[in-house]
Write an enzyme that holds these catalytic residues in place. Structure first.
Site, mmCIF file in Angstrom:
data_model
loop_
_atom_site.group_PDB
_atom_site.id
_atom_site.type_symbol
_atom_site.label_atom_id
_atom_site.label_comp_id
_atom_site.label_asym_id
_atom_site.label_seq_id
_atom_site.Cartn_x
_atom_site.Cartn_y
_atom_site.Cartn_z
ATOM 1 N N ASP A 193 15.723 38.200 2.735
ATOM 2 C CA ASP A 193 15.352 38.431 1.347
ATOM 3 C C ASP A 193 14.775 37.122 0.805
ATOM 4 O O ASP A 193 15.495 36.134 0.636
ATOM 5 C CB ASP A 193 16.602 38.850 0.556
ATOM 6 C CG ASP A 193 16.287 39.211 -0.889
ATOM 7 O OD1 ASP A 193 15.222 38.824 -1.402
ATOM 8 O OD2 ASP A 193 17.148 39.873 -1.521
ATOM 9 N N HIS A 194 13.472 37.129 0.520
ATOM 10 C CA HIS A 194 12.799 35.895 0.123
ATOM 11 C C HIS A 194 13.209 35.430 -1.276
ATOM 12 O O HIS A 194 12.874 34.301 -1.685
ATOM 13 C CB HIS A 194 11.278 36.079 0.183
ATOM 14 C CG HIS A 194 10.572 34.893 0.771
ATOM 15 N ND1 HIS A 194 10.975 33.599 0.550
ATOM 16 C CD2 HIS A 194 9.473 34.798 1.579
ATOM 17 C CE1 HIS A 194 10.171 32.756 1.177
ATOM 18 N NE2 HIS A 194 9.254 33.466 1.815
ATOM 19 N N ARG A 195 13.925 36.266 -2.026
ATOM 20 C CA ARG A 195 14.455 35.798 -3.318
ATOM 21 C C ARG A 195 15.595 34.804 -3.093
ATOM 22 O O ARG A 195 15.813 33.899 -3.908
ATOM 23 C CB ARG A 195 14.987 36.983 -4.132
ATOM 24 C CG ARG A 195 13.956 38.004 -4.543
ATOM 25 C CD ARG A 195 14.618 39.190 -5.207
ATOM 26 N NE ARG A 195 15.592 39.849 -4.327
ATOM 27 C CZ ARG A 195 16.353 40.884 -4.683
ATOM 28 N NH1 ARG A 195 16.260 41.366 -5.919
ATOM 29 N NH2 ARG A 195 17.193 41.425 -3.823
#
Length: 483
Positions: free
Chosen positions: A453-455
């Site tokens: 998850d790039h967040r």
């Protein structure tokens, strides 16, 4: 009198379940706590016990139907309400003086709530025959009539489900098992000489849901041939196949209601794919040293009885790498506007089962020794394939491993399990030319890929995590510098 058994609240926020099969038939005598049905929630298969002892009067739901919590499943004719009653339920025999010598009941049926009667509540005295005769009702007479009926054929629940799926009437099957028990082979023997209709139903069953005896697949909700959301009609292929299919008898189409694990998996994957911004990276590793270490473990008598595999070693490597790269062991709490960082590792193991994809998790995997980790993974995967995984086993994962290599696949970009920051995919181990000690040699090579998850996770953090896992597998001794 007639008592109704409803679908209890199975917990985990579940509001409905699919009825997989009945373990009883109309006319069967059931005991308190006897399993009467098997239901499939979005997380696991659950066996439902009966809160009453008596005779099955009516089955109100067809296998394959989706049932909301609290809906009626079946009715049971009982002699008296000497079973679980919810708080506040009036007692028909409230006018009967209590019996102080009567033993207090302490058993509690899971899903039906705690017993309302406690030691502080007066006990009811057993009714006499004269009292019962004086208060007999038409429902009591019906219960007596039902109890006189013959008990159904002796058959285990999985065999009963198979017979239902294939349209076999168990009352017409002679059991070859012990004491006349009907076996799987007995059911298949009947089908082998039947017409093509049950065969088409069998194909529908293997697609994931049971077919009814009329050849019609029941949609979620239990109605047959009802309109779908798109305005169409749910029917089995057998209902509109030509008499002699041109492809040698195979069904041209099989329509299967989307329910159970498949429905939950689809919803979860869509939510994950369109909520968390996915990114992925991969690394190819020479795992020859790890395989050599694995052979040493298998030859070690101290570890005899523990099924240590390459998956076990990768799981251990992941737990160690997460200590150095904790951002991959977290979740994004959008409602609270917070990032939740876990101080433990609940390691999910993706398992391909007849019910679909399940991800049971090893709780506190980071604190387990290698033999304990191997045993835990083995027990969870076996339970998943046997359909006995509990909702608790499927909840609470913080990161997941999926072994796509067992399917012959080298690499992939798996979708995140909702609520998790990363998932690691293990590719197939292949023997191929590789640089080794400044020469080209045949080595065992495996590709690792991680989706994240790039967040929560930056590309550099994911890369550091993946190289740490790869370093442990390529040079097992390097773990000494990491812990």
């Amino acid at each position: 009198m007639i008592r109704t058994i409803t679908l209890p609240d199975l917990g985990e926020g579940l509001t409905e379940s699919d009825l997989v099969e009945w373990s009883v038939a109309v006319g069967d005598t059931v005991e308190l706590n006897q399993v009467v049905a098997e239901v499939e929630t979005a997380k696991a298969l659950v066996q439902l016990p009966s809160p009453y002892a008596g005779v099955v009067a009516e089955l109100l739901v067809e296998p394959g139907a989706t049932v909301p919590v609290g809906s009626a499943l079946l009715t049971v004719a009982v002699d008296e309400p000497s079973v679980v009653e919810s708080a506040g339920t009036p007692h028909p025999a409230a006018d009967v003086p209590p019996d102080p010598a009567a033993p207090a009941r302490t058993s509690v049926l899971v899903g039906y709530g705690p017993l309302a009667e406690t030691s502080a509540r007066p006990r009811r005295r057993s009714r006499s025959a004269a009292w019962a005769a004086a208060h007999a009702t038409a429902e009591d007479a019906a219960a007596v009539a039902l109890s006189a009926r013959r008990v159904g054929p002796k058959v285990l629940p999985p065999v009963r489900k198979l017979a239902h799926d294939l349209g076999v009437d168990l009352n017409k099957v002679d059991g070859s098992g012990k004491d006349g028990m009907i076996t799987r082979e007995d059911v298949l023997h009947v089908v082998s000489g039947a017409d093509p209709a049950p065969v088409a139903q069998a194909r529908a069953a293997t697609a994931g849901r049971p077919a009814s005896r009329s050849g019609t697949v029941r949609p979620a909700g239990g109605r047959v041939g009802g309109a779908t959301a798109s305005g169409g009609t749910v029917r089995a292929a057998a209902a509109h196949e030509p008499a002699s299919p041109p492809n040698g008898g195979a069904a041209r189409e099989v329509r299967t209601p989307i329910s159970g694990v498949r429905k939950q998996t689809a919803a979860a994957m869509v939510a994950s794919a369109f909520t968390a911004p996915h990114a992925s990276t991969s690394l190819t590793v020479d795992v020859t040293p790890t395989l050599e270490l694995l052979e040493q473990f298998r030859a070690d008598r101290v570890l005899a009885g523990h099924r240590i595999s390459i998956l076990t070693l990768v799981a251990k490597a992941v737990a160690i790498a997460l200590r150095r790269n904790p951002t991959l062991n977290a979740r994004w709490d959008d409602a609270a506007g917070e990032i939740v960082q876990y101080g433990y590792v609940n390691l999910g193991i993706a398992a391909d089962t007849p019910r679909g994809l399940l991800v049971p998790c090893v709780k506190d995997a980071d604190g387990l020794r290698l033999p304990e980790l191997a045993d835990a993974i083995g027990a969870l995967t076996e339970a998943a394939r046997a359909g006995t995984t509990t909702p608790a086993d499927l909840a609470g994962g913080t990161i997941t491993i999926t072994n796509i290599g067992v399917l012959g696949v080298d690499t992939g970009t798996p979708i995140l399990v909702p609520g998790q920051a990363a998932i690691l995919a293990m590719g197939a181990i292949r023997r191929q030319p590789w640089e080794f000690q400044d020469q080209i040699a045949l080595r065992h090579v495996m590709t690792l890929s991680v989706s994240f998850d790039h967040r929560l996770v930056d590309g550099a953090e994911a890369a550091h995590f993946l190289t740490d896992v790869g370093a442990i597998l390529a040079r097992p001794g390097s773990v000494l510098s990491m812990v």
